[in-house]
Every structure is written in C-alpha cells, then in structure tokens.
Design a protein around this motif. Structure first.
Motif, PDB file in Angstrom:
ATOM      1  N   ALA A   1       1.039  -1.347  -0.672  1.00 47.34           N
ATOM      2  CA  ALA A   1       0.185  -0.070   0.042  1.00 47.34           C
ATOM      3  C   ALA A   1       1.092   1.238  -0.291  1.00 47.34           C
ATOM      4  CB  ALA A   1      -0.716   0.085   0.990  1.00 47.34           C
ATOM      5  N   LEU A   2       2.056   1.204   1.020  1.00 43.24           N
ATOM      6  CA  LEU A   2       3.039   2.573   1.307  1.00 43.24           C
ATOM      7  C   LEU A   2       3.846   3.123  -0.806  1.00 43.24           C
ATOM      8  CD1 LEU A   2       5.258   1.893   4.498  1.00 43.24           C
ATOM      9  CD2 LEU A   2       2.774   3.595   3.988  1.00 43.24           C
ATOM     10  N   ARG A   3       3.707   1.229  -0.694  1.00 44.36           N
ATOM     11  CA  ARG A   3       4.373   1.460  -2.133  1.00 44.36           C
ATOM     12  C   ARG A   3       3.596   2.706  -3.430  1.00 44.36           C
ATOM     13  NH1 ARG A   3       7.564  -2.715  -5.915  1.00 44.36           N
ATOM     14  NH2 ARG A   3       9.288  -2.113  -3.799  1.00 44.36           N
ATOM     15  N   GLU A   4       2.053   2.588  -3.381  1.00 44.68           N
ATOM     16  CA  GLU A   4       1.530   2.935  -4.224  1.00 44.68           C
ATOM     17  C   GLU A   4       1.184   4.286  -3.805  1.00 44.68           C
ATOM     18  OE1 GLU A   4       0.344   0.882  -7.426  1.00 44.68           O
ATOM     19  OE2 GLU A   4       1.864  -0.107  -6.879  1.00 44.68           O
ATOM     20  N   LEU A   5       0.645   4.279  -2.898  1.00 38.15           N
ATOM     21  CA  LEU A   5       0.274   5.719  -2.085  1.00 38.15           C
ATOM     22  C   LEU A   5       1.322   6.570  -2.087  1.00 38.15           C
ATOM     23  CD1 LEU A   5      -1.740   4.228   1.040  1.00 38.15           C
ATOM     24  CD2 LEU A   5      -2.549   5.215  -0.612  1.00 38.15           C
ATOM     25  N   SER A   6       2.499   6.493  -2.028  1.00 41.77           N
ATOM     26  CA  SER A   6       3.905   7.624  -2.266  1.00 41.77           C
ATOM     27  C   SER A   6       4.406   8.103  -3.776  1.00 41.77           C
ATOM     28  CB  SER A   6       4.503   7.008  -1.144  1.00 41.77           C
ATOM     29  OG  SER A   6       5.225   6.085  -1.092  1.00 41.77           O
ATOM     30  N   GLU A   7       4.390   6.718  -4.174  1.00 38.89           N
ATOM     31  CA  GLU A   7       5.728   7.046  -5.910  1.00 38.89           C
ATOM     32  C   GLU A   7       5.000   7.784  -6.306  1.00 38.89           C
ATOM     33  OE1 GLU A   7       6.383   3.438  -8.949  1.00 38.89           O
ATOM     34  OE2 GLU A   7       4.232   4.554  -8.732  1.00 38.89           O
ATOM     35  N   GLU A   8       4.098   8.463  -6.441  1.00 44.38           N
ATOM     36  CA  GLU A   8       3.429   9.881  -7.260  1.00 44.38           C
ATOM     37  C   GLU A   8       4.246  11.245  -6.467  1.00 44.38           C
ATOM     38  OE1 GLU A   8       2.728   9.645 -10.602  1.00 44.38           O
ATOM     39  OE2 GLU A   8       2.488   7.601  -9.847  1.00 44.38           O
ATOM     40  N   THR A   9       4.223  11.314  -5.219  1.00 43.40           N
ATOM     41  CA  THR A   9       4.880  12.643  -4.228  1.00 43.40           C
ATOM     42  C   THR A   9       6.229  12.638  -4.422  1.00 43.40           C
ATOM     43  OG1 THR A   9       3.488  11.433  -2.350  1.00 43.40           O
ATOM     44  CG2 THR A   9       2.391  13.072  -4.333  1.00 43.40           C
ATOM     45  N   SER A  10       6.667  13.862  -3.293  1.00 41.48           N
ATOM     46  CA  SER A  10       7.856  13.286  -2.852  1.00 41.48           C
ATOM     47  C   SER A  10       7.844  13.545  -1.029  1.00 41.48           C
ATOM     48  CB  SER A  10       9.328  14.805  -3.214  1.00 41.48           C
ATOM     49  OG  SER A  10       8.613  16.058  -2.946  1.00 41.48           O
ATOM     50  N   GLU A  11       7.371  13.921  -0.919  1.00 41.91           N
ATOM     51  CA  GLU A  11       6.521  13.783   0.727  1.00 41.91           C
ATOM     52  C   GLU A  11       5.232  13.468   0.784  1.00 41.91           C
ATOM     53  OE1 GLU A  11       6.908  16.922   3.972  1.00 41.91           O
ATOM     54  OE2 GLU A  11       7.962  17.949   1.952  1.00 41.91           O
ATOM     55  N   GLU A  12       4.928  12.524   2.571  1.00 41.13           N
ATOM     56  CA  GLU A  12       3.345  11.886   2.041  1.00 41.13           C
ATOM     57  C   GLU A  12       3.750  11.471   2.962  1.00 41.13           C
ATOM     58  OE1 GLU A  12       1.485  12.783   0.595  1.00 41.13           O
ATOM     59  OE2 GLU A  12       1.684  11.214  -1.154  1.00 41.13           O
ATOM     60  N   THR A  13       2.733  11.215   3.964  1.00 43.80           N
ATOM     61  CA  THR A  13       2.227  10.890   5.446  1.00 43.80           C
ATOM     62  C   THR A  13       1.395  10.214   5.536  1.00 43.80           C
ATOM     63  OG1 THR A  13       2.829  13.268   6.507  1.00 43.80           O
ATOM     64  CG2 THR A  13       1.453  11.717   8.179  1.00 43.80           C
ATOM     65  N   ILE A  14       1.535   9.152   5.989  1.00 49.02           N
ATOM     66  CA  ILE A  14       0.805   7.564   5.761  1.00 49.02           C
ATOM     67  C   ILE A  14       0.784   7.243   7.565  1.00 49.02           C
ATOM     68  CG2 ILE A  14       0.137   5.750   5.257  1.00 49.02           C
ATOM     69  CD1 ILE A  14       0.730   7.387   2.815  1.00 49.02           C
ATOM     70  N   VAL A  15      -1.103   7.445   7.570  1.00 48.45           N
ATOM     71  CA  VAL A  15      -1.373   7.434   9.390  1.00 48.45           C
ATOM     72  C   VAL A  15      -1.528   5.463   9.189  1.00 48.45           C
ATOM     73  CG1 VAL A  15      -3.141   7.622  11.447  1.00 48.45           C
ATOM     74  CG2 VAL A  15      -1.659   9.324   9.463  1.00 48.45           C
ATOM     75  N   LEU A  16      -1.079   4.650  10.339  1.00 43.52           N
ATOM     76  CA  LEU A  16      -1.630   3.103  10.146  1.00 43.52           C
ATOM     77  C   LEU A  16      -1.901   3.192  11.987  1.00 43.52           C
ATOM     78  CD1 LEU A  16       2.311   1.482   9.212  1.00 43.52           C
ATOM     79  CD2 LEU A  16      -0.091   2.023   8.193  1.00 43.52           C
ATOM     80  N   THR A  17      -2.967   2.703  12.092  1.00 44.91           N
ATOM     81  CA  THR A  17      -3.289   2.555  12.653  1.00 44.91           C
ATOM     82  C   THR A  17      -3.710   0.922  13.821  1.00 44.91           C
ATOM     83  OG1 THR A  17      -6.340   2.634  12.682  1.00 44.91           O
ATOM     84  CG2 THR A  17      -5.127   4.780  12.801  1.00 44.91           C
ATOM     85  N   ALA A  18      -3.280   0.885  15.103  1.00 42.94           N
ATOM     86  CA  ALA A  18      -3.911  -1.122  15.850  1.00 42.94           C
ATOM     87  C   ALA A  18      -5.286  -0.422  16.560  1.00 42.94           C
ATOM     88  CB  ALA A  18      -2.649  -1.494  16.070  1.00 42.94           C
ATOM     89  N   PHE A  19      -4.699  -2.119  16.904  1.00 40.08           N
ATOM     90  CA  PHE A  19      -5.552  -2.026  17.852  1.00 40.08           C
ATOM     91  C   PHE A  19      -5.330  -2.601  19.445  1.00 40.08           C
ATOM     92  CE2 PHE A  19      -9.855  -2.179  15.293  1.00 40.08           C
ATOM     93  CZ  PHE A  19     -10.333  -0.888  16.304  1.00 40.08           C
ATOM     94  N   GLY A  20      -5.927  -2.492  20.374  1.00 42.55           N
ATOM     95  CA  GLY A  20      -4.734  -2.843  21.840  1.00 42.55           C
ATOM     96  C   GLY A  20      -5.450  -4.492  21.868  1.00 42.55           C
ATOM     97  N   PRO A  21      -5.078  -5.106  23.253  1.00 39.95           N
ATOM     98  CA  PRO A  21      -5.962  -5.819  23.614  1.00 39.95           C
ATOM     99  C   PRO A  21      -7.378  -5.962  23.620  1.00 39.95           C
ATOM    100  CG  PRO A  21      -5.294  -5.489  25.207  1.00 39.95           C
ATOM    101  CD  PRO A  21      -4.001  -4.565  24.545  1.00 39.95           C
ATOM    102  N   PHE A  22      -8.327  -7.445  23.917  1.00 38.93           N
ATOM    103  CA  PHE A  22      -9.353  -7.770  23.936  1.00 38.93           C
ATOM    104  C   PHE A  22      -9.440  -8.845  23.898  1.00 38.93           C
ATOM    105  CE2 PHE A  22      -8.999  -7.967  19.064  1.00 38.93           C
ATOM    106  CZ  PHE A  22      -9.931  -9.023  19.240  1.00 38.93           C
ATOM    107  N   ALA A  23     -10.979  -9.403  24.620  1.00 35.48           N
ATOM    108  CA  ALA A  23     -10.930 -11.062  25.365  1.00 35.48           C
ATOM    109  C   ALA A  23     -10.529 -12.045  24.392  1.00 35.48           C
ATOM    110  CB  ALA A  23     -12.667 -11.233  25.861  1.00 35.48           C
ATOM    111  N   GLY A  24      -9.813 -13.128  24.934  1.00 36.18           N
ATOM    112  CA  GLY A  24      -9.129 -13.828  23.608  1.00 36.18           C
ATOM    113  C   GLY A  24      -7.587 -13.421  22.954  1.00 36.18           C
ATOM    114  N   VAL A  25      -7.928 -11.949  23.314  1.00 35.50           N
ATOM    115  CA  VAL A  25      -6.124 -11.620  22.427  1.00 35.50           C
ATOM    116  C   VAL A  25      -5.926 -10.493  23.474  1.00 35.50           C
ATOM    117  CG1 VAL A  25      -5.479  -9.949  20.577  1.00 35.50           C
ATOM    118  CG2 VAL A  25      -7.765 -11.413  19.669  1.00 35.50           C
ATOM    119  N   ALA A  26      -4.908 -11.221  24.532  1.00 36.22           N
ATOM    120  CA  ALA A  26      -3.391 -10.815  25.357  1.00 36.22           C
ATOM    121  C   ALA A  26      -2.847 -10.414  24.960  1.00 36.22           C
ATOM    122  CB  ALA A  26      -3.145 -11.746  26.327  1.00 36.22           C
ATOM    123  N   ASP A  27      -2.581 -10.490  23.176  1.00 33.27           N
ATOM    124  CA  ASP A  27      -1.079  -9.862  22.637  1.00 33.27           C
ATOM    125  C   ASP A  27      -1.374  -9.115  20.813  1.00 33.27           C
ATOM    126  OD1 ASP A  27       1.250  -8.699  21.771  1.00 33.27           O
ATOM    127  OD2 ASP A  27       2.639 -10.262  22.573  1.00 33.27           O
TER     128      ASP A  27
END
Length: 308
Positions: free
Chosen positions: A121-147
C-alpha cells in the motif's frame, strides 16, 4: 460497473448478527470463489499468508473502525485522503488458543508478512509525490487476544523500517518523534520523504478491562480515534489512513492465515449498541482495495500475485 464495484454485492452472511465475532465473518467461501486480489505475503522463513479482498469485517470493533473511516472521508478537511481497513491474521503469540493453533505462524513471520502487506500500500500511495504522511492505526488487547499482533506491528521498529524499505528501497530512517497519542517515523532518501504516523487505539480503559470484555462504547472509540489523529493533523495532512485489526476468528479456522483488505461494512458493535457511525446496512468503501489492485496490475511486489 467494473469488477471491483460488483465484488461483494451478492455476498450473504451465513450466520445472524448476534453470533460471536468469529462466526459472523463467514465470507471465506465467497472470497475463495470471487477474490480479485489473489496475492501472497511471504516471510523470510518461507511461511505464506494469503492477501485477499474481504467482504465482511464482522460486528466487532474492526467493523466500527471501518465505519469510522467511511464517516471520516465525508468530513471537511479529509477530501482526497485515502482510508481503509486491513484485517491481519492472528499469530501464535496472540493468545492462549492461538498458541496451540498449528496453522498459525510465529510472531516473527507474522510481522514480516504484515510489513510486506503494508509496504504494498505504501508503495502505491507514496510513489507519485516526494513527501507523504501515512497514518497506521492498530488495536490493543481484547477478550481472547492478550497480545494483539496489530499493536505488535506498529510497535516493532524493525518491521516499520522494513515496510518503508520495501515500499521504496532508497528510504532510510531519518528520525522518530513521540507525539501525545502517536509516533512519527520519518524516512528519507533520493530527494523523497515518507512519514509513518502510528497509534494504538485502546478498546477499554485498561488492558484488564479489555481482556475481561468491559469495553468502551462505540462513540468513545470513535472519539479516541479522532483524538489520536489530532496531533498528526497538527503536523500535516496525511495522504492516507490505514487501520489494522486482528481477525481473531482465524484461530478457529484451520486454513492458511489470510490478510483481508475489507471492501464493505455493516458498522455496528456486537452487543447491539448503536454509535453515530452505525448502520445495519452494508456500506461500500473501495479506496484501499483499488490501491492494492493497482499494485497487482503493476505486479512488482513486495507481494507475490497469483494467476487469476
């Protein structure tokens, strides 16, 4: 209507919305028959994971987050910002049940595969410009998913650095900056820069609450998402926001692990509470899917694309 516009429109879930999270994502058979992406992410060990277009992100917080991204795309100031959601497979470090699941990969292999998927995804999103910011979000733990492997990925500096290099080999780490709710990872080389802004979205007030299933309501998680974006927006407008969430149901499905670039959502929480982004209807969101199909059309990695 092109093939992607038609993809998923005829999908019908095989279980009612009230069942557990792993049961509602019953699109495996549909994806196996209709998937347009047909890609594979390979770790250094040779371990493989499928990379596919999803049709149903379930009824837990992953679906909520995709609904939040759809809503965000309609807000002033976010016109042109690409948004999307990727389901990440669990690994053997995810939790007690996952540790015994022979079909899942060790954490190291999963991190390498995630780096390759994100890099595509980064390759396609950033190839056309010389300066780009991409946000990546993740989730913390929940029941059954300790890590949660998504939180592990955005916290693993080597994996983020690998994703940047896979996206553009000339990029090297130029520095990191800790903001109040996010971390900026800056890469530079050959007159171009790429900034990855990473953040982990908690699902409860504490990890203990999350593991016990005492979660935030959907509007609180949506507000937390906006709060996490605020310091990033103060630095600059991102080109894209990509959210990652673990597909915990894959622990129970003895098949090769799979990443899913989700294309539509019903956007409500499994306990029936309706937040401001809720909808009982499927809502289409194809932006990130188009990015990955563009990568397939180019066929230059870092994923391996299978013949149709």
């Amino acid at each position: 209507m092109d093939d992607l516009d038609a993809y998923g429109r005829d999908y019908v879930p095989q279980a009612p919305a009230a069942v557990a999270d792993h049961g509602i994502r019953s699109g495996d058979r549909y994806v196996a028959q209709h998937d347009l992406l047909r890609a594979v992410a390979t770790a250094a060990s040779g371990a493989e994971a499928d990379v596919q277009l999803g049709v149903d992100p379930g009824t837990f917080y992953c679906a909520d987050q995709l609904a939040n991204l759809i809503a965000l795309a309609g807000e002033p100031g976010f016109t042109g910002v690409v948004t999307g959601f990727i389901h990440v497979p669990p690994d053997r470090a995810t939790g007690a049940a996952a540790a015994a699941a022979a079909h899942l990969h060790p954490r190291g292999d999963g991190l390498q595969q995630c780096a390759r998927v994100v890099a595509a995804a980064l390759r396609e999103l950033s190839e056309e410009t010389s300066e780009e910011t991409i946000v990546l979000t993740a989730f913390g733990p929940f029941a059954g998913v300790a890590d949660n492997p998504t939180a592990a990925f955005v916290a693993d500096l080597a994996s983020l650095d690998a994703a940047a290099r896979l996206a553009a080999p000339e990029l090297r780490l130029a520095g990191r900056e800790q903001l109040t709710t996010a971390t900026l990872h800056r890469y530079a080389g050959a007159s171009r820069t790429l900034t990855l802004a990473t953040t982990v979205l908690p699902l409860a007030a504490t990890a203990g609450d999350a593991l016990a299933g005492r979660y935030f309501d959907t509007d609180t998680t949506a507000a937390n998402f906006h709060r996490a974006l605020a310091p990033v927006l103060a630095v600059g407008r991102p080109a894209a926001i990509i959210s990652l969430g673990v597909d915990s149901g894959q622990v129970l499905r003895p098949a090769r692990p799979a990443f899913r670039v989700e294309t539509q959502t019903r956007g409500f929480h499994h306990d029936g509470r309706r937040g401001r982004t809720a909808s009982d209807d499927y809502r289409r969101h194809l932006e990130l899917a188009r990015v990955f199909l563009q990568a397939r059309a180019r066929g230059d990695g870092p994923l391996r694309f299978l013949h149709r």
